[in-house]
Design an enzyme around this catalytic site. Structure first.
Site, PDB file in Angstrom:
ATOM      1  N   LEU A   5      47.138  32.867   8.557  1.00 54.98           N
ATOM      2  CA  LEU A   5      48.334  32.160   9.038  1.00 54.98           C
ATOM      3  C   LEU A   5      49.450  33.033   8.153  1.00 54.98           C
ATOM      4  O   LEU A   5      50.530  32.445   8.299  1.00 54.98           O
ATOM      5  CB  LEU A   5      48.248  30.955   8.916  1.00 54.98           C
ATOM      6  CG  LEU A   5      47.194  30.253   9.349  1.00 54.98           C
ATOM      7  CD1 LEU A   5      47.038  28.843   9.221  1.00 54.98           C
ATOM      8  CD2 LEU A   5      47.295  30.385  10.913  1.00 54.98           C
ATOM      9  N   SER A   6      49.227  33.983   7.669  1.00 51.78           N
ATOM     10  CA  SER A   6      50.105  34.802   6.864  1.00 51.78           C
ATOM     11  C   SER A   6      50.950  34.525   5.795  1.00 51.78           C
ATOM     12  O   SER A   6      52.396  34.104   5.438  1.00 51.78           O
ATOM     13  CB  SER A   6      51.389  35.278   7.839  1.00 51.78           C
ATOM     14  OG  SER A   6      50.964  36.061   8.852  1.00 51.78           O
ATOM     15  N   SER A   7      50.041  33.864   4.725  1.00 54.39           N
ATOM     16  CA  SER A   7      50.841  32.870   3.670  1.00 54.39           C
ATOM     17  C   SER A   7      51.495  34.114   2.698  1.00 54.39           C
ATOM     18  O   SER A   7      52.504  34.058   2.079  1.00 54.39           O
ATOM     19  CB  SER A   7      49.720  32.227   2.798  1.00 54.39           C
ATOM     20  OG  SER A   7      48.620  33.272   2.509  1.00 54.39           O
ATOM     21  N   SER A   8      50.929  35.367   2.728  1.00 57.08           N
ATOM     22  CA  SER A   8      51.533  36.371   2.051  1.00 57.08           C
ATOM     23  C   SER A   8      52.680  36.882   2.399  1.00 57.08           C
ATOM     24  O   SER A   8      53.699  37.128   1.588  1.00 57.08           O
ATOM     25  CB  SER A   8      50.446  37.673   1.687  1.00 57.08           C
ATOM     26  OG  SER A   8      49.323  37.593   2.303  1.00 57.08           O
ATOM     27  N   ASP A  60      54.069  39.864  11.182  1.00 63.98           N
ATOM     28  CA  ASP A  60      54.143  38.834  10.621  1.00 63.98           C
ATOM     29  C   ASP A  60      55.399  38.430   9.918  1.00 63.98           C
ATOM     30  O   ASP A  60      55.901  37.436   9.921  1.00 63.98           O
ATOM     31  CB  ASP A  60      52.928  38.430   9.467  1.00 63.98           C
ATOM     32  CG  ASP A  60      51.699  38.850   9.933  1.00 63.98           C
ATOM     33  OD1 ASP A  60      51.527  38.837  11.002  1.00 63.98           O
ATOM     34  OD2 ASP A  60      50.639  39.079   9.135  1.00 63.98           O
ATOM     35  N   GLU A  67      54.416  44.961   1.186  1.00 61.81           N
ATOM     36  CA  GLU A  67      52.989  44.568   1.646  1.00 61.81           C
ATOM     37  C   GLU A  67      52.209  46.013   1.498  1.00 61.81           C
ATOM     38  O   GLU A  67      51.287  46.234   1.274  1.00 61.81           O
ATOM     39  CB  GLU A  67      52.740  43.814   2.813  1.00 61.81           C
ATOM     40  CG  GLU A  67      51.409  43.821   3.275  1.00 61.81           C
ATOM     41  CD  GLU A  67      50.487  42.532   2.615  1.00 61.81           C
ATOM     42  OE1 GLU A  67      51.374  41.518   2.523  1.00 61.81           O
ATOM     43  OE2 GLU A  67      49.644  42.637   2.272  1.00 61.81           O
ATOM     44  N   GLU A  89      46.758  40.840  19.541  1.00 60.02           N
ATOM     45  CA  GLU A  89      46.248  41.068  18.158  1.00 60.02           C
ATOM     46  C   GLU A  89      46.121  42.411  17.978  1.00 60.02           C
ATOM     47  O   GLU A  89      45.322  42.920  18.768  1.00 60.02           O
ATOM     48  CB  GLU A  89      44.974  40.049  18.204  1.00 60.02           C
ATOM     49  CG  GLU A  89      44.790  39.585  16.728  1.00 60.02           C
ATOM     50  CD  GLU A  89      46.049  38.679  16.068  1.00 60.02           C
ATOM     51  OE1 GLU A  89      46.965  39.234  15.751  1.00 60.02           O
ATOM     52  OE2 GLU A  89      45.889  37.080  16.576  1.00 60.02           O
ATOM     53  N   HIS A  90      46.055  42.798  16.592  1.00 53.22           N
ATOM     54  CA  HIS A  90      45.778  44.123  16.252  1.00 53.22           C
ATOM     55  C   HIS A  90      46.547  45.288  17.163  1.00 53.22           C
ATOM     56  O   HIS A  90      45.840  46.336  17.376  1.00 53.22           O
ATOM     57  CB  HIS A  90      44.286  44.620  16.078  1.00 53.22           C
ATOM     58  CG  HIS A  90      43.725  43.977  14.775  1.00 53.22           C
ATOM     59  ND1 HIS A  90      43.866  44.683  13.530  1.00 53.22           N
ATOM     60  CD2 HIS A  90      43.380  42.661  14.321  1.00 53.22           C
ATOM     61  CE1 HIS A  90      43.239  43.909  12.600  1.00 53.22           C
ATOM     62  NE2 HIS A  90      42.851  42.831  13.230  1.00 53.22           N
ATOM     63  N   ASP A 100      50.028  45.621  16.549  1.00 52.55           N
ATOM     64  CA  ASP A 100      51.549  45.961  16.166  1.00 52.55           C
ATOM     65  C   ASP A 100      51.461  47.258  15.415  1.00 52.55           C
ATOM     66  O   ASP A 100      52.388  47.588  14.760  1.00 52.55           O
ATOM     67  CB  ASP A 100      51.852  44.572  15.313  1.00 52.55           C
ATOM     68  CG  ASP A 100      51.125  44.351  14.058  1.00 52.55           C
ATOM     69  OD1 ASP A 100      50.012  44.879  13.836  1.00 52.55           O
ATOM     70  OD2 ASP A 100      51.614  43.722  13.231  1.00 52.55           O
TER      71      ASP A 100
HETATM   72  C1  GLA Z   1      47.464  40.826  10.123  1.00 56.47           C
HETATM   73  C2  GLA Z   1      48.715  41.734   9.826  1.00 56.47           C
HETATM   74  C3  GLA Z   1      49.479  42.104  11.114  1.00 56.47           C
HETATM   75  C4  GLA Z   1      48.741  42.490  12.419  1.00 56.47           C
HETATM   76  C5  GLA Z   1      47.500  41.214  12.575  1.00 56.47           C
HETATM   77  C6  GLA Z   1      46.822  41.652  13.526  1.00 56.47           C
HETATM   78  O1  GLA Z   1      48.105  39.598  10.296  1.00 56.47           O
HETATM   79  O2  GLA Z   1      49.520  41.574   8.839  1.00 56.47           O
HETATM   80  O3  GLA Z   1      50.228  43.282  10.812  1.00 56.47           O
HETATM   81  O4  GLA Z   1      48.060  43.588  12.579  1.00 56.47           O
HETATM   82  O5  GLA Z   1      46.743  41.070  11.319  1.00 56.47           O
HETATM   83  O6  GLA Z   1      47.273  41.407  14.989  1.00 56.47           O
END
Ligand code: GLA
Length: 387
Positions: free
Chosen positions: A129-132, A176, A164, A40-41, A43
């Site tokens: 959960l990456s809806s966008s 994502d 984005e 996490e964090h 990428d």
């Molecule tokens: C959000 C960002 C991703 C990633 C995560 C954290 O989802 O869109 O690119 O940085 O946070 O891992």
């Protein structure tokens, strides 16, 4: 896509926008949300991430309309927008994920004509959960098919990320959009975010399950400190590279470099998370192969501690969910996604989640006045046309 969703989409589209003489036939697409098991964090620091798509989706209907107009409609917001040019909309933020794709496609010289698009979905918004990203990738994929751009899945992810970053204004990494583009049923990917090399791994732990608890604290990546974190990581990276010019990314650094690079205390904390997360990702991949859920769970707890204390992207509510889960002997728990609220991922023995959650719900409501939600999911495939 169920027949009911299909009919709802097409009826709404024809009710919202009058027919145009040159319009083509309707086509249907859908794209999933995602979870991230570990990594996490990292990428935007060249690290490896380990996400999977889930069976919560955004559904689209789209057609060429034979004009110059872009006509888009969100069923869930009950709102529409008609324009010839993709200009940022302050009043209709939902539209920017689509307009951003159009704008970035135009910059690349991709041919685009007027189209009608309507969409609806069940990916909870602001829950990490990456809806966008699902809307961006679904739009890019659908437009690529409609206008024969013939983009690879990797290019679809990159164009969606550019929408984005450059149009919506969140400086997110590639995780994502990438997983939503390439996902396969039952698999996670390990994605090296420096080279974009990736491979599929099974996420099969018989007798155990991953599920999510939504803190109901809504994060907005733009308003939150996400962009600050990225800046802090970038300044730490450039200091480390000055010291060690061969370093490709912060994720490759070691503690000897971090100590000598002249990082300020905040940069040091951020970099510590990134370097330690590298071994947690490798460990989880190894433990999953060995089918050792206890060991996977321990890494999840460690990851959360690091996100909370060193990377400082958690919040009181998410920390509480993790601590409470630990007190009830779940195997592992951690916040996922951008942070500052959203969902906590939990790994536990199969069949315990129902009773644990009903106990938790009460305690959480008493403490925070919020009604948490539980989401059970299966690992799903990525963006697709639903013929
Ligand atoms: C959000 C960002 C991703 C990633 C995560 C954290 O989802 O869109 O690119 O940085 O946070 O891992």
């Amino acid at each position: 896509m169920t027949l009911a969703i299909r009919e709802n989409l097409s009826k709404s589209l024809s009710k919202t926008f009058p027919d145009l003489p040159g319009q083509a036939k309707l086509r249907y697409f859908s794209s999933p949300g995602r979870v991230n098991i570990i990594g996490e964090h990292v990428d935007y620091a060249g690290g490896t991430v380990f996400p999977a798509a889930i069976d919560f989706r955004v559904h689209f209907v789209i057609r060429k309309n034979g004009s110059k107009l872009i006509r888009i409609h969100s069923l869930d917001f009950g709102s529409e927008l008609i324009t010839e040019e993709p200009l940022y909309s302050e009043e209709k933020p939902w539209a920017n994920y689509i307009l951003g794709v159009v704008s970035e496609a135009k910059k690349l010289g991709l041919k685009i004509e007027g189209f009608d698009l309507a969409f609806t979905g069940n990916i909870p918004q602001g829950a990490g959960l990456s809806s966008s990203a699902a809307v961006e990738v679904g739009t890019t994929f659908a437009l690529s098919k409609l206008f024969s751009w013939d983009l690879s899945l990797e290019k679809i992810a990159l164009l969606s990320q550019a929408a984005e970053n450059k149009f919506v204004g969140v400086n997110c990494g590639i995780m994502d959009q990438f997983i939503i583009s390439v996902a396969k049923t039952s698999s996670c990917i390990s994605l090296n975010t420096d080279t974009l090399e990736y491979s599929y791994h099974s996420l099969d732990l018989p007798g155990y399950e991953f599920y999510l608890i939504d803190s109901q604290v809504k994060h907005s990546l733009k308003e939150s400190e996400y962009n600050d974190r990225r800046r802090e990581v970038e300044s730490a990276t450039s200091k480390c590279k000055k010291l060690s010019p061969d370093l490709k990314s912060l994720s490759e650094a070691d503690f000897a470099i971090l100590e000598k690079a002249g990082l300020d205390p905040v940069e040091l904390k951020r970099a510590t998370h990134i370097v330690r997360e590298r071994s947690r990702v490798n460990n989880v991949i190894r433990y999953l192969e060995k089918k050792d859920p206890e060991a996977v769970g321990r890494e999840l707890f460690l990851c959360h501690k690091s996100l909370s204390e060193d990377f400082e992207v958690s919040c009181e509510e998410s920390d509480f969910i993790v601590e409470w889960s630990k007190s009830r002997n779940v195997l592992g728990a951690r916040m996922i996604g951008g942070g500052f609220g959203g969902c906590v991922l939990i790994l536990d023995k199969l069949g315990r989640s129902g009773s644990l959650f009903s106990e938790f719900e009460k305690i959480y409501f008493e403490k925070f006045g919020l009604k948490p939600k539980i989401y059970r999911f299966t690992i799903s495939d990525g963006v697709r046309e639903d013929p």
